[in-house]
Write an enzyme that holds these catalytic residues in place. Structure first.
Site, short mmCIF file in Angstrom:
data_model
loop_
_atom_site.label_atom_id
_atom_site.label_comp_id
_atom_site.label_asym_id
_atom_site.label_seq_id
_atom_site.Cartn_x
_atom_site.Cartn_y
_atom_site.Cartn_z
N PRO A 54 0.71 -1.37 -0.10
CA PRO A 54 0.06 0.07 0.00
C PRO A 54 0.77 1.31 -0.19
CG PRO A 54 -0.86 -1.55 1.50
CD PRO A 54 0.27 -2.31 1.18
N ASN A 55 0.42 2.13 -0.84
CA ASN A 55 0.82 3.74 -1.03
C ASN A 55 2.00 3.73 -1.71
OD1 ASN A 55 -1.09 4.69 0.65
ND2 ASN A 55 -0.46 3.92 2.28
N ARG A 112 5.19 11.82 -3.47
CA ARG A 112 5.03 12.35 -2.12
C ARG A 112 6.11 12.26 -1.20
NH1 ARG A 112 1.15 13.77 -4.90
NH2 ARG A 112 -0.90 13.95 -4.65
N TYR A 150 11.17 8.92 1.40
CA TYR A 150 11.55 7.88 0.37
C TYR A 150 12.12 8.36 -0.85
CZ TYR A 150 7.77 6.05 3.53
OH TYR A 150 7.29 5.38 4.75
N ASN A 166 8.42 -5.31 -0.56
CA ASN A 166 8.23 -4.27 0.35
C ASN A 166 6.68 -4.14 0.65
OD1 ASN A 166 8.09 -1.80 1.56
ND2 ASN A 166 9.20 -0.60 0.42
N ALA A 221 2.96 -0.65 4.96
CA ALA A 221 2.54 -0.89 6.31
C ALA A 221 1.97 -2.31 6.86
CB ALA A 221 1.36 0.44 6.48
N HIS A 243 3.51 -4.55 9.23
CA HIS A 243 3.47 -4.48 10.62
C HIS A 243 1.99 -5.04 11.17
CE1 HIS A 243 6.92 -1.89 9.63
NE2 HIS A 243 5.93 -0.85 9.29
N ASP A 272 1.23 -15.66 6.23
CA ASP A 272 0.69 -16.90 5.98
C ASP A 272 0.89 -17.37 4.51
OD1 ASP A 272 0.20 -17.56 8.49
OD2 ASP A 272 -2.02 -17.04 8.36
N GLU A 319 12.87 -9.25 2.21
CA GLU A 319 11.99 -8.25 2.49
C GLU A 319 13.02 -6.62 2.63
OE1 GLU A 319 10.80 -8.82 6.42
OE2 GLU A 319 9.98 -6.76 6.87
N HIS A 354 12.88 -2.46 3.07
CA HIS A 354 12.14 -1.25 3.52
C HIS A 354 13.26 -0.16 3.15
CE1 HIS A 354 9.20 -3.25 5.62
NE2 HIS A 354 10.05 -4.06 6.08
N ILE A 355 12.54 0.97 2.55
CA ILE A 355 13.48 1.85 1.86
C ILE A 355 13.87 2.82 3.16
CG2 ILE A 355 13.10 4.08 0.58
CD1 ILE A 355 10.72 2.57 -0.93
N SER A 356 13.03 3.08 4.05
CA SER A 356 13.50 4.01 5.15
C SER A 356 14.13 3.13 6.36
CB SER A 356 12.19 4.70 5.65
OG SER A 356 11.33 3.98 6.22
N ARG A 372 12.39 4.96 13.35
CA ARG A 372 10.88 5.86 13.19
C ARG A 372 10.18 5.24 14.36
NH1 ARG A 372 8.90 5.10 7.17
NH2 ARG A 372 7.54 6.93 7.84
N ARG A 406 6.87 0.71 13.92
CA ARG A 406 7.19 0.39 12.65
C ARG A 406 8.50 -0.77 12.98
NH1 ARG A 406 5.13 3.53 8.47
NH2 ARG A 406 4.60 5.69 9.34
O1 CA2 Z 1 10.25 2.11 4.65
C1 CA2 Z 1 9.39 1.56 3.84
O2 CA2 Z 1 9.67 1.07 2.66
C2 CA2 Z 1 8.25 0.98 4.45
O3 CA2 Z 1 8.00 -0.36 4.06
C3 CA2 Z 1 7.38 2.27 3.78
C4 CA2 Z 1 5.76 1.89 4.13
C5 CA2 Z 1 5.68 2.01 5.96
O4 CA2 Z 1 4.51 1.83 6.08
C6 CA2 Z 1 6.88 1.13 6.50
O5 CA2 Z 1 6.65 1.26 7.82
C7 CA2 Z 1 8.14 1.35 5.92
C8 CA2 Z 1 5.06 3.19 3.76
C9 CA2 Z 1 4.83 3.12 2.30
C10 CA2 Z 1 4.30 4.49 1.79
O6 CA2 Z 1 5.07 4.85 0.50
C11 CA2 Z 1 5.03 6.15 0.16
C12 CA2 Z 1 5.78 6.44 -0.71
C13 CA2 Z 1 5.64 7.80 -1.09
C14 CA2 Z 1 5.06 8.79 -0.57
C15 CA2 Z 1 4.09 8.39 0.38
C16 CA2 Z 1 4.30 6.99 0.69
#
Ligand code: CA2
Length: 145
Positions: A10-11, A18, A23, A73, A76, A79, A86, A97, A99-101, A106, A110
């Site tokens: 998601p997202n 954004r 990110y 990736n 959210a 978590h 499963d 797995e 994660h970009i950040s 954080r 997370r």
């Molecule tokens: O750091 C990551 O890659 C995360 O998986 C990104 C998730 C976050 O919920 C995880 O805790 C860590 C959020 C993805 C949202 O991606 C966006 C990218 C650009 C702008 C807004 C949201």
């Protein structure tokens, strides 16, 4: 040709559009190009993104027959989703797995990942390079088999 699935939750369709302070400025198209560029001959990537948990689970089920590894990736869902864990537990090839950040810098929510209970490796905080590292590792594990 062996296919590595790059799955995004998601997202992540908003990548590069954004919150660039978290990110970065690059998009999922850039991620796919980067991942393809680190594949040796005989490997290709297929990148998918969905905002829907069930769709991601369906793709994992399909991947059991068609792919040699997954770089995921889960956003959210990392978590929250036992269902995604499963599904990955039914998948018999390598799973990385990403994660970009740097999630451990954080919010506390997370810091826990259901997906890490299945992942063969976890890459955190390397920005988009984490996806490339994930692909390299899937290739290495796949060549060992
Ligand atoms: O750091 C990551 O890659 C995360 O998986 C990104 C998730 C976050 O919920 C995880 O805790 C860590 C959020 C993805 C949202 O991606 C966006 C990218 C650009 C702008 C807004 C949201």
């Amino acid at each position: 040709m062996k296919t590595i699935l790059i799955l995004n939750g998601p997202n992540l369709n908003l990548l590069g559009k954004r919150q660039p302070h978290i990110y970065g400025h690059q998009t999922l198209v850039d991620v796919e190009r980067l991942c393809q560029s680190v594949c040796p001959d005989g490997f290709q990537v297929s990148l998918k993104q969905s905002n829907h948990e069930g769709q991601i689970i369906d793709w994992i089920h399909e991947a059991r027959e068609t792919t040699c590894g997954i770089v995921i990736n889960p956003g959210a869902l990392t978590h929250t989703s036992i269902a995604l864990l499963d599904a990955l537990n039914t998948y018999e090839q390598p799973v990385m797995e990403v994660h970009i950040s740097q999630v451990h810098k954080r919010e506390a929510f997370r810091h826990h990942s259901y997906i890490s209970l299945r992942a063969d490796g976890v890459i955190v905080g390397l920005g988009l390079d984490g996806y490339a590292a994930g692909v390299r590792r899937v290739v290495a594990l796949s060549e060992e088999r």
